[in-house]
Scaffold this motif. Sequence first.
Motif, PDB file in Angstrom:
ATOM      1  N   LEU A 127      31.596  41.509  49.688  1.00  0.00           N
ATOM      2  CA  LEU A 127      31.207  40.179  49.217  1.00  0.00           C
ATOM      3  C   LEU A 127      29.975  39.683  49.960  1.00  0.00           C
ATOM      4  N   ASP A 128      29.619  40.385  51.033  1.00  0.00           N
ATOM      5  CA  ASP A 128      28.421  40.063  51.811  1.00  0.00           C
ATOM      6  C   ASP A 128      27.511  41.285  51.816  1.00  0.00           C
ATOM      7  N   ASP A 129      26.221  41.054  51.835  1.00  0.00           N
ATOM      8  CA  ASP A 129      25.270  42.153  51.924  1.00  0.00           C
ATOM      9  C   ASP A 129      25.072  42.545  53.389  1.00  0.00           C
ATOM     10  N   GLY A 130      24.483  43.719  53.587  1.00  0.00           N
ATOM     11  CA  GLY A 130      24.074  44.123  54.923  1.00  0.00           C
ATOM     12  C   GLY A 130      25.136  44.758  55.788  1.00  0.00           C
TER      13      GLY A 130
ATOM     14  N   THR B 162      40.721  47.850  53.458  1.00  0.00           N
ATOM     15  CA  THR B 162      39.395  47.730  54.079  1.00  0.00           C
ATOM     16  C   THR B 162      39.337  46.398  54.815  1.00  0.00           C
ATOM     17  N   PRO B 163      38.251  46.165  55.577  1.00  0.00           N
ATOM     18  CA  PRO B 163      38.106  44.849  56.205  1.00  0.00           C
ATOM     19  C   PRO B 163      38.078  43.740  55.151  1.00  0.00           C
ATOM     20  N   SER B 164      38.363  42.520  55.585  1.00  0.00           N
ATOM     21  CA  SER B 164      38.309  41.396  54.643  1.00  0.00           C
ATOM     22  C   SER B 164      36.900  41.294  54.077  1.00  0.00           C
ATOM     23  N   ARG B 165      36.793  40.812  52.886  1.00  0.00           N
ATOM     24  CA  ARG B 165      35.544  40.638  52.161  1.00  0.00           C
ATOM     25  C   ARG B 165      34.930  41.962  51.697  1.00  0.00           C
ATOM     26  N   VAL B 166      35.724  43.032  51.750  1.00  0.00           N
ATOM     27  CA  VAL B 166      35.294  44.326  51.207  1.00  0.00           C
ATOM     28  C   VAL B 166      36.346  44.774  50.202  1.00  0.00           C
ATOM     29  N   TRP B 167      35.889  45.218  49.048  1.00  0.00           N
ATOM     30  CA  TRP B 167      36.774  45.720  47.998  1.00  0.00           C
ATOM     31  C   TRP B 167      36.615  47.222  47.894  1.00  0.00           C
ATOM     32  N   CYS B 168      37.728  47.916  47.727  1.00  0.00           N
ATOM     33  CA  CYS B 168      37.714  49.357  47.563  1.00  0.00           C
ATOM     34  C   CYS B 168      38.837  49.729  46.599  1.00  0.00           C
ATOM     35  N   LEU B 169      38.481  50.237  45.429  1.00  0.00           N
ATOM     36  CA  LEU B 169      39.438  50.540  44.376  1.00  0.00           C
ATOM     37  C   LEU B 169      39.418  52.029  44.058  1.00  0.00           C
ATOM     38  N   HIS B 170      40.583  52.588  43.800  1.00  0.00           N
ATOM     39  CA  HIS B 170      40.743  54.024  43.528  1.00  0.00           C
ATOM     40  C   HIS B 170      41.115  54.209  42.064  1.00  0.00           C
ATOM     41  N   PHE B 171      40.330  55.029  41.357  1.00  0.00           N
ATOM     42  CA  PHE B 171      40.571  55.382  39.962  1.00  0.00           C
ATOM     43  C   PHE B 171      40.605  56.902  39.848  1.00  0.00           C
ATOM     44  N   GLU B 172      41.352  57.413  38.878  1.00  0.00           N
ATOM     45  CA  GLU B 172      41.384  58.853  38.641  1.00  0.00           C
ATOM     46  C   GLU B 172      41.364  59.157  37.155  1.00  0.00           C
ATOM     47  N   GLN B 173      40.716  60.273  36.842  1.00  0.00           N
ATOM     48  CA  GLN B 173      40.750  60.820  35.490  1.00  0.00           C
ATOM     49  C   GLN B 173      40.784  62.332  35.625  1.00  0.00           C
TER      50      GLN B 173
END
Length: 172
Positions: free
Chosen positions: A109-112, A87-98
Amino acid sequence: AVTEEDQARGLVRVYLLSATVPWIERVYFFHLHQEAAYTEIADNVDYYMGLFTPWLNGQVRPKDAYFAVRTVIQVLNQSAYKGRVETPSRVWCLHFEQGNEATIVLWGLDDGMTMTLKDASMRKSVTSMVGTPLLVKSRLPVSGRPLYLRSDANDAERLEQQIREAHWKKGS
């Protein structure tokens, strides 16, 4: 001391990031119930760290941190971390599976910010940081409050690709 909002955001992010590290088996919280209401002044900042706060007539109320922690535990219960989505810098995106279900967790990390997906059809649901369902189509609000995007596990790769190709915009 931090605001109740910052406490909720911080605790849920600690839990999420800890779930990506294989040798971290547990996360413990120090206080369940805080000793003083925010309207009271106390020298010991530990008094404000609880997931519940004093309320009216000796009662307590849950803070957003309680709902955020409860939600992340329910959503990721027994899930396996599969990786971070680009993703763009300052954005976190994590993938989990069950099992047959995938959860993509997204926050900035920033709003808006907003993220617009070209095709959101593989997404089954979106849940807020505090557990409320969100009725969104292809345009998602991205802020410091993590969102949980659910899909079938066999659609997760397509959803990841949509996130990598998404249109990102700063400001509402």
